[in-house]
Design an enzyme around this catalytic site. Structure first.
Site, PDB file in Angstrom:
ATOM      1  N   GLU A 177       1.540  -6.331  10.288  1.00 25.17           N
ATOM      2  CA  GLU A 177       1.242  -4.920  10.535  1.00 25.17           C
ATOM      3  C   GLU A 177       2.266  -4.453  11.550  1.00 25.17           C
ATOM      4  O   GLU A 177       2.234  -4.875  12.711  1.00 25.17           O
ATOM      5  CB  GLU A 177      -0.181  -4.763  11.081  1.00 25.17           C
ATOM      6  CG  GLU A 177      -1.262  -5.385  10.210  1.00 25.17           C
ATOM      7  CD  GLU A 177      -1.634  -4.518   9.018  1.00 25.17           C
ATOM      8  OE1 GLU A 177      -1.195  -3.349   8.970  1.00 25.17           O
ATOM      9  OE2 GLU A 177      -2.347  -5.012   8.125  1.00 25.17           O
ATOM     10  N   ASN A 219      -3.605  -5.433  -2.770  1.00 25.63           N
ATOM     11  CA  ASN A 219      -3.887  -6.551  -1.859  1.00 25.63           C
ATOM     12  C   ASN A 219      -5.349  -7.011  -1.955  1.00 25.63           C
ATOM     13  O   ASN A 219      -5.869  -7.660  -1.053  1.00 25.63           O
ATOM     14  CB  ASN A 219      -3.558  -6.164  -0.417  1.00 25.63           C
ATOM     15  CG  ASN A 219      -3.295  -7.387   0.445  1.00 25.63           C
ATOM     16  OD1 ASN A 219      -2.815  -8.420  -0.046  1.00 25.63           O
ATOM     17  ND2 ASN A 219      -3.623  -7.299   1.736  1.00 25.63           N
ATOM     18  N   ARG A 220      -6.007  -6.662  -3.038  1.00 25.96           N
ATOM     19  CA  ARG A 220      -7.348  -7.182  -3.362  1.00 25.96           C
ATOM     20  C   ARG A 220      -7.388  -7.645  -4.812  1.00 25.96           C
ATOM     21  O   ARG A 220      -8.446  -7.899  -5.353  1.00 25.96           O
ATOM     22  CB  ARG A 220      -8.431  -6.092  -3.185  1.00 25.96           C
ATOM     23  CG  ARG A 220      -8.465  -5.415  -1.859  1.00 25.96           C
ATOM     24  CD  ARG A 220      -8.907  -6.356  -0.732  1.00 25.96           C
ATOM     25  NE  ARG A 220      -9.026  -5.614   0.517  1.00 25.96           N
ATOM     26  CZ  ARG A 220      -8.003  -5.346   1.320  1.00 25.96           C
ATOM     27  NH1 ARG A 220      -6.790  -5.784   1.032  1.00 25.96           N
ATOM     28  NH2 ARG A 220      -8.169  -4.660   2.436  1.00 25.96           N
ATOM     29  N   HIS A 246       0.856  -1.188   0.000  1.00 19.92           N
ATOM     30  CA  HIS A 246       0.000   0.000   0.000  1.00 19.92           C
ATOM     31  C   HIS A 246       0.893   1.241   0.000  1.00 19.92           C
ATOM     32  O   HIS A 246       1.796   1.359   0.842  1.00 19.92           O
ATOM     33  CB  HIS A 246      -0.930  -0.016   1.217  1.00 19.92           C
ATOM     34  CG  HIS A 246      -1.947  -1.125   1.126  1.00 19.92           C
ATOM     35  ND1 HIS A 246      -2.251  -1.971   2.162  1.00 19.92           N
ATOM     36  CD2 HIS A 246      -2.705  -1.522   0.069  1.00 19.92           C
ATOM     37  CE1 HIS A 246      -3.173  -2.839   1.764  1.00 19.92           C
ATOM     38  NE2 HIS A 246      -3.461  -2.590   0.496  1.00 19.92           N
ATOM     39  N   GLY A 247       0.635   2.113  -0.969  1.00 18.79           N
ATOM     40  CA  GLY A 247       1.535   3.246  -1.189  1.00 18.79           C
ATOM     41  C   GLY A 247       1.706   4.139   0.012  1.00 18.79           C
ATOM     42  O   GLY A 247       2.761   4.759   0.190  1.00 18.79           O
ATOM     43  N   ASP A 248       0.671   4.225   0.848  1.00 19.49           N
ATOM     44  CA  ASP A 248       0.743   5.130   1.997  1.00 19.49           C
ATOM     45  C   ASP A 248       1.210   4.411   3.265  1.00 19.49           C
ATOM     46  O   ASP A 248       0.985   4.896   4.365  1.00 19.49           O
ATOM     47  CB  ASP A 248      -0.629   5.798   2.224  1.00 19.49           C
ATOM     48  CG  ASP A 248      -1.729   4.783   2.497  1.00 19.49           C
ATOM     49  OD1 ASP A 248      -1.488   3.567   2.291  1.00 19.49           O
ATOM     50  OD2 ASP A 248      -2.828   5.198   2.915  1.00 19.49           O
ATOM     51  N   GLU A 249       1.847   3.260   3.083  1.00 19.53           N
ATOM     52  CA  GLU A 249       2.421   2.539   4.233  1.00 19.53           C
ATOM     53  C   GLU A 249       3.912   2.307   3.951  1.00 19.53           C
ATOM     54  O   GLU A 249       4.323   1.239   3.487  1.00 19.53           O
ATOM     55  CB  GLU A 249       1.679   1.214   4.443  1.00 19.53           C
ATOM     56  CG  GLU A 249       0.219   1.422   4.840  1.00 19.53           C
ATOM     57  CD  GLU A 249      -0.636   0.170   4.682  1.00 19.53           C
ATOM     58  OE1 GLU A 249      -0.075  -0.947   4.636  1.00 19.53           O
ATOM     59  OE2 GLU A 249      -1.864   0.322   4.595  1.00 19.53           O
ATOM     60  N   HIS A 292       2.957  -4.219   6.335  1.00 11.82           N
ATOM     61  CA  HIS A 292       1.938  -3.165   6.233  1.00 11.82           C
ATOM     62  C   HIS A 292       2.023  -2.259   7.457  1.00 11.82           C
ATOM     63  O   HIS A 292       2.816  -2.490   8.365  1.00 11.82           O
ATOM     64  CB  HIS A 292       0.544  -3.799   6.165  1.00 11.82           C
ATOM     65  CG  HIS A 292       0.275  -4.519   4.872  1.00 11.82           C
ATOM     66  ND1 HIS A 292      -0.477  -3.988   3.851  1.00 11.82           N
ATOM     67  CD2 HIS A 292       0.676  -5.735   4.443  1.00 11.82           C
ATOM     68  CE1 HIS A 292      -0.537  -4.850   2.848  1.00 11.82           C
ATOM     69  NE2 HIS A 292       0.157  -5.920   3.184  1.00 11.82           N
ATOM     70  N   TYR A 352     -10.916  -9.177  10.123  1.00 15.24           N
ATOM     71  CA  TYR A 352     -11.805  -8.582   9.129  1.00 15.24           C
ATOM     72  C   TYR A 352     -11.595  -9.301   7.804  1.00 15.24           C
ATOM     73  O   TYR A 352     -10.486  -9.312   7.286  1.00 15.24           O
ATOM     74  CB  TYR A 352     -11.513  -7.081   8.958  1.00 15.24           C
ATOM     75  CG  TYR A 352     -12.703  -6.333   8.452  1.00 15.24           C
ATOM     76  CD1 TYR A 352     -12.961  -6.253   7.087  1.00 15.24           C
ATOM     77  CD2 TYR A 352     -13.608  -5.743   9.331  1.00 15.24           C
ATOM     78  CE1 TYR A 352     -14.071  -5.603   6.617  1.00 15.24           C
ATOM     79  CE2 TYR A 352     -14.718  -5.077   8.871  1.00 15.24           C
ATOM     80  CZ  TYR A 352     -14.957  -5.011   7.513  1.00 15.24           C
ATOM     81  OH  TYR A 352     -16.056  -4.370   7.052  1.00 15.24           O
TER      82      TYR A 352
HETATM   83 ZN   LIG Z   1      -1.515  -2.236   4.003  1.00 15.69          ZN
END
Ligand SMILES: [Zn+2]
Length: 491
Positions: free
Chosen positions: A308, A186-187, A125-128, A226, A286
């Protein structure tokens, strides 16, 4: 629109706006399919709409982080500085054409060996961006310490470690979660329960690159890094009915063991108040669909965790040394677990002593591990402290089973498989069976009666000598002992 419907719509919109930011904060586990929602075309649309809702980190926060160009240079500099134990390669390009660089660390980088391979992927994810920074630190730490730190040395000598700091450089450059086509990577993988990602033409280049990568390299385990929470997440990530509950994969115990290795080596992950022991089953946290983790386990033969590693997705760069300090041991121990635990070995044929790219299954676990195509080494991660019945098989050969008491250390079990039929006839197979404890007496007796004594003795000596040579050859090729303390058997 009636007044009532308008009010309902307003309430639903308000609720969505209220809940989305908190879901997004869960790093790899934000999701746009709500339990009970069967509309997957909504999912595809919603993930694009969602990206417009997210708040981007301020430009000021990027200070102290490597830009994409900085990262590329750092990786090139690294492989120059540590050329003895590393190489740089790319598995493809992002939507905007940025190479997806990977550093491989090994005492024989670029070579195929009878060793397990591990991969770390950051910045899905670009913002992580924390993962991409930590992965460069990990590479440098191993390079600086492998001649003096036993753990680093073990990794370099016994594992092929592949490090990809950024899978989503395009998303990073605009400080957004999704890639340049506004798709959550990731989807974007094929899902085991639902077929919404089947259309190859819609698959993102970054996703395709990872899928091809797993066809080229046989990874035993991996982890993606992440941000937005502090927990080690393991399969399954989704449930068949899209509801949220613990949904165990066949290797649930092994995954719990691996996740615990990470959380317990971490400074404070295992102290989590939200997640017991700092670990979680993905679906119980989730459910998500089209994730990379489950695809790795199902289609790549690779045990993947979603880690994470920081509550704050984009912390100030000044916090990076502390976050690295908190994660360093975990990152090293997870890679080293490929060597320190589990059942490993090779599969050979009895008739020619050649490696057999067979299959390994464990009784009671519905999962098959493939031995390597060339060296026939296999690496079966398993939770320690249990007895396992391990079976090796290969087409045209009789399968063999052995019982393994797996303690805290890894266990080596080599298999020598007997052909179903042999062009050399029954004599060779009968008199040279694996252990030579069950030699075919009736056949030998028949053989003796049909020849005179001199020829019989000569032939007998030749057969015994050939048998001895054959066994020596097979044993000579066996898997090298990694640790003197490791228990091993040949069956
Ligand atoms: Zn992520």
């Amino acid at each position: 629109m009636s007044k009532l419907r308008f009010v309902n719509s307003l309430l639903i919109s308000t609720a969505i706006c209220f809940f989305l930011p908190s879901i997004a904060a869960r790093g790899g586990h934000s999701d746009y399919i709500h339990p009970g929602d069967g509309n997957f075309s909504f999912h595809v649309t919603a993930r694009n709409l969602f990206a417009q809702e997210e708040t981007r980190p301020s430009l000021e926060l990027t200070r102290g982080y490597m830009t994409n160009d900085d990262l590329e240079k750092a990786m090139k500099d690294f492989t120059k500085r540590c050329s003895k134990i590393s190489r740089l390669y790319s598995i493809g390009k992002s939507v905007n054409g940025f190479p997806l660089w990977v550093i491989e660390i090994s005492d024989r980088p670029g070579e195929i060996e009878a060793e397990p391979a591990f991969k770390y992927i950051g910045n899905v994810h670009g913002d992580e961006p924390v993962g991409r920074e930590l992965l460069l630190r990990l590479a440098n730490w191993i390079c600086d310490n492998y001649d003096k730190d036993p753990l680093a040395q073990m990794i370099v000598e016994n594992v092929h470690l592949h490090i990809m700091p950024s899978l989503n450089p395009d998303g990073f450059s605009i400080r957004k979660r999704n890639n340049a086509n506004n798709v959550d990577l990731n989807r974007d993988f094929p899902d085991q329960f639902f077929s919404f990602n089947e259309d190859l033409s819609l698959r993102q280049p970054e996703t395709m690159a990872v899928m091809t990568w797993l066809r080229d390299i046989r990874f035993t385990a991996s982890a993606t890094l992440h941000g937005g929470a502090l927990v080690a997440n393991f399969p399954w990530d989704g449930t068949e009915d899209k509801r949220k509950y613990y949904y165990a994969c066949p290797d649930d115990e092994t995954f719990r063991f691996l996740a615990r290795i990470y959380s317990k080596s971490h400074r404070n992950m295992s102290l989590s108040k939200e997640f017991e022991e700092g670990i979680t089953n993905g679906a119980s946290w989730y459910p998500i669909y089209g994730g990379m983790q489950d695809w790795n386990y199902i289609h790549g033969g690779c045990f993947e965790l979603t880690l994470e590693i920081s509550d704050n997705k984009w912390p100030r760069a000044s916090e990076l040394p502390t976050i690295w300090d908190y994660n360093r041991k975990s990152m090293l121990n997870l890679v080293a677990s490929l060597v320190k635990t589990g059942v490993h070995g090779r599969i050979f044929s009895l008739d020619q002593g050649k490696p057999l790219p067979g299959l390994v299954v464990v009784k009671g676990i519905n999962y098959t591990v493939k031995a390597h195509q060339r060296y026939a080494d296999y690496h079966r991660l398993l939770a320690p402290g249990q007895k396992y019945e391990v079976t090796a098989s290969s087409p045209g050969y009789k399968s063999k089973t052995t019982t393994v008491w797996l303690g805290e250390n890894a266990f080596t079990a080599d298999f020598i498989l007997i052909p179903e039929t042999s062009s050399r006839g029954n004599l060779l197979r009968s008199s040279c069976d694996c252990s030579c404890k069950s030699c075919g007496q009736p056949l030998l007796a028949q053989f003796f009666t049909e020849t005179n004594n001199g020829i019989t003795i000569t032939l007998f000596v030749v057969v015994v000598f050939l048998c001895f040579l054959l066994q020596r050859r097979v044993r000579f090729n066996l898997w090298k002992q990694r640790q003197s303390s490791r228990r091993s058997i040949t069956v």
